[in-house]
Motif scaffolding. Structure first.
Motif, short mmCIF file in Angstrom:
data_model
loop_
_atom_site.label_atom_id
_atom_site.label_comp_id
_atom_site.label_asym_id
_atom_site.label_seq_id
_atom_site.Cartn_x
_atom_site.Cartn_y
_atom_site.Cartn_z
N ALA A 1 4.09 -0.29 -9.27
CA ALA A 1 2.85 -0.01 -8.96
C ALA A 1 2.49 -0.35 -7.41
CB ALA A 1 1.81 -0.80 -9.69
N ARG A 2 2.97 -1.29 -6.90
CA ARG A 2 2.91 -2.13 -5.61
C ARG A 2 3.70 -0.85 -4.57
NH1 ARG A 2 4.91 -8.21 -6.61
NH2 ARG A 2 2.79 -8.85 -7.28
N LEU A 3 4.85 -0.09 -4.84
CA LEU A 3 5.44 0.71 -4.02
C LEU A 3 4.68 1.89 -4.08
CD1 LEU A 3 9.26 0.12 -5.14
CD2 LEU A 3 7.98 -0.58 -2.84
N VAL A 4 3.93 2.39 -5.41
CA VAL A 4 3.32 3.61 -5.19
C VAL A 4 2.04 3.56 -4.62
CG1 VAL A 4 2.02 5.08 -6.79
CG2 VAL A 4 4.42 4.58 -7.19
N GLN A 5 1.37 2.25 -4.87
CA GLN A 5 0.37 2.04 -3.91
C GLN A 5 0.44 1.94 -2.34
OE1 GLN A 5 -2.88 1.83 -4.68
NE2 GLN A 5 -3.98 0.87 -3.26
N ARG A 6 1.42 1.21 -2.08
CA ARG A 6 1.79 1.27 -0.43
C ARG A 6 2.12 2.68 -0.16
NH1 ARG A 6 6.41 -2.65 0.83
NH2 ARG A 6 7.80 -1.11 0.03
N ALA A 7 2.79 3.31 -0.49
CA ALA A 7 3.50 4.81 -0.10
C ALA A 7 2.26 6.00 -0.20
CB ALA A 7 4.46 5.23 -0.89
N LEU A 8 1.26 5.55 -1.22
CA LEU A 8 0.19 6.70 -1.22
C LEU A 8 -0.94 6.34 -0.07
CD1 LEU A 8 -1.55 8.72 -2.79
CD2 LEU A 8 -2.31 6.82 -4.43
N VAL A 9 -1.20 5.09 -0.07
CA VAL A 9 -2.23 4.76 1.06
C VAL A 9 -1.52 5.12 2.35
CG1 VAL A 9 -3.42 2.81 2.30
CG2 VAL A 9 -3.21 2.70 -0.27
N ARG A 10 -0.38 4.85 2.82
CA ARG A 10 0.27 5.30 4.02
C ARG A 10 0.43 6.71 4.23
NH1 ARG A 10 5.92 1.56 4.54
NH2 ARG A 10 4.90 -0.47 4.95
N ARG A 11 0.66 7.38 3.17
CA ARG A 11 0.52 8.90 3.38
C ARG A 11 -0.89 9.41 3.65
NH1 ARG A 11 0.15 12.99 4.82
NH2 ARG A 11 0.84 15.04 4.10
N LEU A 12 -1.83 9.08 2.82
CA LEU A 12 -2.99 9.32 3.12
C LEU A 12 -3.83 9.05 4.51
CD1 LEU A 12 -4.83 8.90 -0.39
CD2 LEU A 12 -4.03 11.07 0.74
N ARG A 13 -3.29 7.96 4.92
CA ARG A 13 -3.70 7.54 6.05
C ARG A 13 -3.18 8.36 7.53
NH1 ARG A 13 -3.72 1.09 5.32
NH2 ARG A 13 -5.78 0.77 4.22
N GLN A 14 -2.08 9.04 7.17
CA GLN A 14 -1.41 9.85 8.04
C GLN A 14 -2.24 11.10 8.32
OE1 GLN A 14 2.47 11.11 6.61
NE2 GLN A 14 3.32 9.17 6.94
N GLY A 15 -3.08 11.60 7.68
CA GLY A 15 -4.13 12.72 7.85
C GLY A 15 -5.52 12.68 7.59
N TRP A 16 -5.87 11.26 7.32
CA TRP A 16 -7.16 11.11 7.10
C TRP A 16 -7.93 9.78 7.47
CZ3 TRP A 16 -4.23 14.01 3.86
CH2 TRP A 16 -4.66 15.35 3.59
N LYS A 17 -8.92 9.63 7.95
CA LYS A 17 -9.50 8.29 8.38
C LYS A 17 -10.18 7.60 7.24
CE LYS A 17 -9.84 9.56 13.28
NZ LYS A 17 -10.99 9.57 14.37
N GLY A 18 -10.23 6.33 7.24
CA GLY A 18 -11.20 5.41 6.52
C GLY A 18 -10.49 5.48 5.08
N ILE A 19 -9.16 5.47 5.00
CA ILE A 19 -8.67 5.44 3.71
C ILE A 19 -8.64 3.71 3.26
CG2 ILE A 19 -6.56 5.77 2.09
CD1 ILE A 19 -8.03 8.41 2.95
N LYS A 20 -8.94 3.53 2.03
CA LYS A 20 -9.16 2.10 1.78
C LYS A 20 -8.07 1.74 0.55
CE LYS A 20 -12.58 -1.57 0.70
NZ LYS A 20 -13.89 -1.76 0.16
N SER A 21 -7.23 0.76 0.93
CA SER A 21 -6.56 0.07 -0.17
C SER A 21 -7.15 -0.56 -1.03
CB SER A 21 -5.15 -0.26 0.59
OG SER A 21 -4.32 -0.63 -0.60
N LEU A 22 -7.28 -0.48 -2.30
CA LEU A 22 -7.92 -1.43 -3.31
C LEU A 22 -6.95 -2.36 -3.99
CD1 LEU A 22 -10.75 0.80 -4.62
CD2 LEU A 22 -10.99 -1.00 -2.99
N GLY A 23 -5.56 -2.09 -3.56
CA GLY A 23 -4.47 -2.86 -4.21
C GLY A 23 -4.08 -2.53 -5.61
N VAL A 24 -3.22 -3.64 -6.12
CA VAL A 24 -2.66 -3.24 -7.42
C VAL A 24 -3.25 -4.26 -8.32
CG1 VAL A 24 -0.49 -3.59 -8.68
CG2 VAL A 24 -0.47 -2.44 -6.43
N LYS A 25 -3.62 -3.85 -9.46
CA LYS A 25 -4.58 -4.85 -10.47
C LYS A 25 -3.83 -4.62 -11.67
CE LYS A 25 -8.53 -4.02 -7.30
NZ LYS A 25 -9.56 -3.25 -7.16
N PRO A 26 -4.13 -5.51 -12.69
CA PRO A 26 -3.95 -5.36 -14.09
C PRO A 26 -5.18 -4.95 -14.97
CG PRO A 26 -4.40 -7.79 -13.71
CD PRO A 26 -4.44 -7.07 -12.27
N ALA A 27 -4.77 -4.29 -15.70
CA ALA A 27 -6.14 -3.70 -16.75
C ALA A 27 -5.51 -3.31 -18.13
CB ALA A 27 -6.81 -2.54 -15.94
#
Length: 381
Positions: free
Chosen positions: A294-320
């Protein structure tokens, strides 16, 4: 009533027209009558439907048959004849109302390895002694048992959220979550299969309804090594935006409880009650691997989206406590890729380039997870 047989467990769904109370118990083995130990579930407040057979033959090596009969006024008893030692988990689900029963084998480690070998499961290799020694010395990061055993990642199951009569969340411009998640899942499948050489399976590849319990049962039946469920977030406050990734575990966080209630199509009270029912199951799942994935996917996903779009917010990794992750016999995560209820993010989700970027971000996270495992295992040789 429906059931799914897997090498390690049998899953049964008992459907009811309305929400009912239930009782769970065991009947001891009767050697004189040649009856094995049996599990029963009493459904209180319902009658036996005409379409339900009195006896269903299963014979999967764990459950030999399932019997159903009325036991007094407004009570139906369902008996599961088990041919070997077992444990059970019984969970109520809603929309539609049903009782989910998971019956698992109780076997020693050598018996499990032997059974998996017979079934063609290659994940039974004994851990390298030098690698075990290295793992014992390692403290950071924490190393999971699956890494110690050198388990390989070859097959990934992708779960596009919702589908069919379940549209999921709907955006301000009438964008349906079920359509977006399927498109992202197909893009992710192409990346994993064509660029990484992995076998990839989808829990659905069309606009059809798949019950939550069938999704992990599908992953277990096909011996998936990873399970990734793709969803889009929603909130009554349309200013909410961002990306977050979840793994199955117990939580007291109100936000996570509300989100799980929405994705599970159930109530917050039910989620709260389930914390106690599922506590043992959640802590025994592939939690360590799931958290790391989850941590690796969250980090890679946020990084990839920030390459093309502004204001991408990472809400982190959580249990549910997401039902769709319950019972998975492999590391399982759920990605909330964006808020479809946020007008800006909904507009982005309608663009193919944004959906492709989401798929690429998840793909990069999965690849990082696989490479880390392979690198660690190879270094122990």
């Amino acid at each position: 009533m429906k059931y799914w047989s897997n090498p390690d467990y049998t899953r049964i769904a008992l459907y009811t027209r309305t929400k009912v109370r239930y009782r769970v118990g065991r009947l001891p083995a009767d050697r004189k009558r040649r009856k094995p130990e049996r599990l029963y579930v009493d459904l209180v407040g319902c009658d036996l439907g005409e379409e339900v057979p009195a006896r269903t033959s299963v014979k999967d090596g764990l459950v030999s048959s399932i019997r159903a009969a009325e036991k007094g006024p407004n009570t139906v008893r369902v008996v599961f004849d088990c041919g070997r030692p077992f444990t059970q988990k019984v969970v109520p689900l809603e929309n539609p109302d049903r009782i989910l029963v998971d019956i698992s084998r109780v076997e020693s480690a050598p018996q499990v390895a032997k059974a998996r070998k017979r079934a063609g499961d290659s994940r039974t290799k004994a851990p390298d002694k030098r690698l075990v020694a290295k793992i014992k010395r390692a403290s950071k990061p924490r190393v999971s048992l699956s890494v110690m055993a050198g388990l390989k990642i070859k097959r990934v199951v992708i779960d596009p959220g919702h589908g069919g009569r379940d549209p999921g969340a709907i955006g301000p411009s009438r964008t349906f979550e079920k359509k977006i998640t399927l498109d992202i899942a197909r893009r992710l499948k192409r990346l994993l299969s064509e660029k990484s050489g992995l076998e990839v399976l989808l829990t659905r590849n069309s606009d059809r309804f798949v019950p939550l319990e069938e999704r992990t049962a599908f992953a277990n039946e096909h011996r998936g090594d990873l399970f990734v469920s793709i969803h889009l977030n929603a909130h009554t406050n349309r200013k909410f935006h961002g990306v977050e990734t979840f793994y199955l575990d117990i939580t007291d966080d109100r936000y996570s409880i509300r989100l799980a209630a929405r994705e599970n199509a159930t109530s917050e009270k039910t989620i709260s009650d389930l914390r106690y029912i599922l506590a043992d199951l959640a802590t025994k799942s592939n939690t360590d691997d799931a958290i790391h994935l989850a941590r690796l996917v969250q980090r890679a996903l946020v990084r990839r989206l920030r390459q093309g779009w502004k204001g991408i917010k990472s809400l982190g990794v959580k249990p549910a406590l997401f039902y769709v992750l319950i019972g998975a016999r492999m590391p399982a995560i759920l990605v909330e890729a964006s808020f479809i209820t946020n007008s800006k993010e909904e507009k982005r989700l309608r663009r193919a380039s944004y959906r492709q970027a989401i798929a690429e971000g998840i793909w990069r996270g999965i690849v990082s997870f696989i490479r880390e495992r392979e690198k660690f295992y190879a270094s122990g040789r």
